[in-house]
Design an enzyme around this catalytic site. Sequence first.
Site, PDB file in Angstrom:
ATOM      1  N   ASP A  11       0.843  -1.199   0.000  1.00  0.00           N
ATOM      2  CA  ASP A  11       0.000   0.000   0.000  1.00  0.00           C
ATOM      3  C   ASP A  11       0.875   1.246   0.000  1.00  0.00           C
ATOM      4  O   ASP A  11       0.991   1.954   1.017  1.00  0.00           O
ATOM      5  CB  ASP A  11      -0.949  -0.015   1.209  1.00  0.00           C
ATOM      6  N   LYS A  32       0.548  -8.319  -1.812  1.00  0.00           N
ATOM      7  CA  LYS A  32      -0.750  -7.844  -2.320  1.00  0.00           C
ATOM      8  C   LYS A  32      -0.560  -6.514  -3.039  1.00  0.00           C
ATOM      9  O   LYS A  32       0.060  -5.596  -2.511  1.00  0.00           O
ATOM     10  CB  LYS A  32      -1.736  -7.665  -1.167  1.00  0.00           C
ATOM     11  N   ASP A  59      -5.699  -7.160  -5.529  1.00  0.00           N
ATOM     12  CA  ASP A  59      -6.879  -6.797  -4.728  1.00  0.00           C
ATOM     13  C   ASP A  59      -7.476  -5.494  -5.252  1.00  0.00           C
ATOM     14  O   ASP A  59      -7.195  -4.427  -4.724  1.00  0.00           O
ATOM     15  CB  ASP A  59      -6.434  -6.672  -3.261  1.00  0.00           C
ATOM     16  N   LYS A  61     -10.869  -5.268  -5.729  1.00  0.00           N
ATOM     17  CA  LYS A  61     -12.228  -5.201  -5.151  1.00  0.00           C
ATOM     18  C   LYS A  61     -13.271  -4.746  -6.164  1.00  0.00           C
ATOM     19  O   LYS A  61     -13.941  -3.718  -5.970  1.00  0.00           O
ATOM     20  CB  LYS A  61     -12.257  -4.261  -3.945  1.00  0.00           C
ATOM     21  N   ASP A  64     -19.427  -3.916  -9.678  1.00  0.00           N
ATOM     22  CA  ASP A  64     -20.083  -3.262 -10.810  1.00  0.00           C
ATOM     23  C   ASP A  64     -21.133  -4.234 -11.357  1.00  0.00           C
ATOM     24  O   ASP A  64     -21.399  -5.281 -10.758  1.00  0.00           O
ATOM     25  CB  ASP A  64     -19.025  -2.907 -11.877  1.00  0.00           C
ATOM     26  N   THR A 123     -13.306  -4.993   6.802  1.00  0.00           N
ATOM     27  CA  THR A 123     -12.870  -5.122   8.198  1.00  0.00           C
ATOM     28  C   THR A 123     -12.791  -3.781   8.935  1.00  0.00           C
ATOM     29  O   THR A 123     -12.618  -3.751  10.143  1.00  0.00           O
ATOM     30  CB  THR A 123     -11.484  -5.787   8.257  1.00  0.00           C
ATOM     31  N   ARG A 215       0.320  -2.470   7.755  1.00  0.00           N
ATOM     32  CA  ARG A 215       1.027  -1.429   8.500  1.00  0.00           C
ATOM     33  C   ARG A 215       1.820  -1.905   9.710  1.00  0.00           C
ATOM     34  O   ARG A 215       2.880  -1.336   9.985  1.00  0.00           O
ATOM     35  CB  ARG A 215       0.045  -0.308   8.863  1.00  0.00           C
TER      36      ARG A 215
END
Length: 236
Positions: A11, A32, A59, A61, A64, A123, A215
């Site tokens: 990320d 990821k 990922d 997500k 649609d 989450t 993180r």
Amino acid sequence: MHTDRIIVPLDVPTEALAIALVDRLPQVSFWKVGLELFVSCGGGILSTLKQRQKRIFLDLKFHDIPNTVAGACRAAAGYGVDLVTIHATAGKDALSLAQQAAQEGAKTAGVAPPKLIAITVLTSLSARQLAFELKIPLELPEYALEMASLAREAGLDGAVCSPQEVEQLRRICGDDFLLVCPGVRPSWAAKGDQTRSLTPAQAIQAGADYLVIGRPITAAANPEEAWERICQELAG
Ligand SMILES: O=C(O)c1cc(=O)[nH]c(=O)n1[C@@H]1O[C@H](COP(=O)(O)O)[C@@H](O)[C@H]1O
């Protein structure tokens, strides 16, 4: 080895930062690539990870209409990645068409098909938010189970759920349904925006196949030390 079951998210906003992290943590075998990195720099990072023989969780997500998610899953499968996500709330038609398209996309590209897994309830959401903001009339664990069951009925390979729901989902969905848990937090790490967390050992004990831990490792002052500490806690 429990450590093969930890997926670390990249990320970060640039490919250079992502590669620096991958090279700093050679012990990590499963990475990821999520929305921030993919939107910032496209699919090049996927080739880099493949060159380094890493497994990849793409990922994005998807959420649609059936035709659009199917197209996206067909394209995602062509990258030869291991896991791909779609929101269960896209509905059963979208889920089953997406699964079919992922198989076709992989076949056309001559790669192994990814496991397509459905997001149940993010989450970060609390039971209170589910009820009062999203107006879902079911209890959160019951709703997560409904979403996982929908994914299973549509022929998906598994689901993403919080560690707090994984025991129930494992019991009801069976052992051959892949359960991936983000929102995992060692006792010494900050929870941040994750509201439904357990520790890595508790999540594995409850039946998770894979843990997504970001993180606590990637934002640590010393990521190698944080990774090692988590591995030791899991081994113990
Ligand atoms: O699909 C996911 O991986 C995901 C689903 C979910 O419900 N919650 C969730 O946190 N994630 C992802 O898991 C990662 C968690 O990162 P940390 O909170 O830093 O450990 C992020 O990359 C999220 O995008």
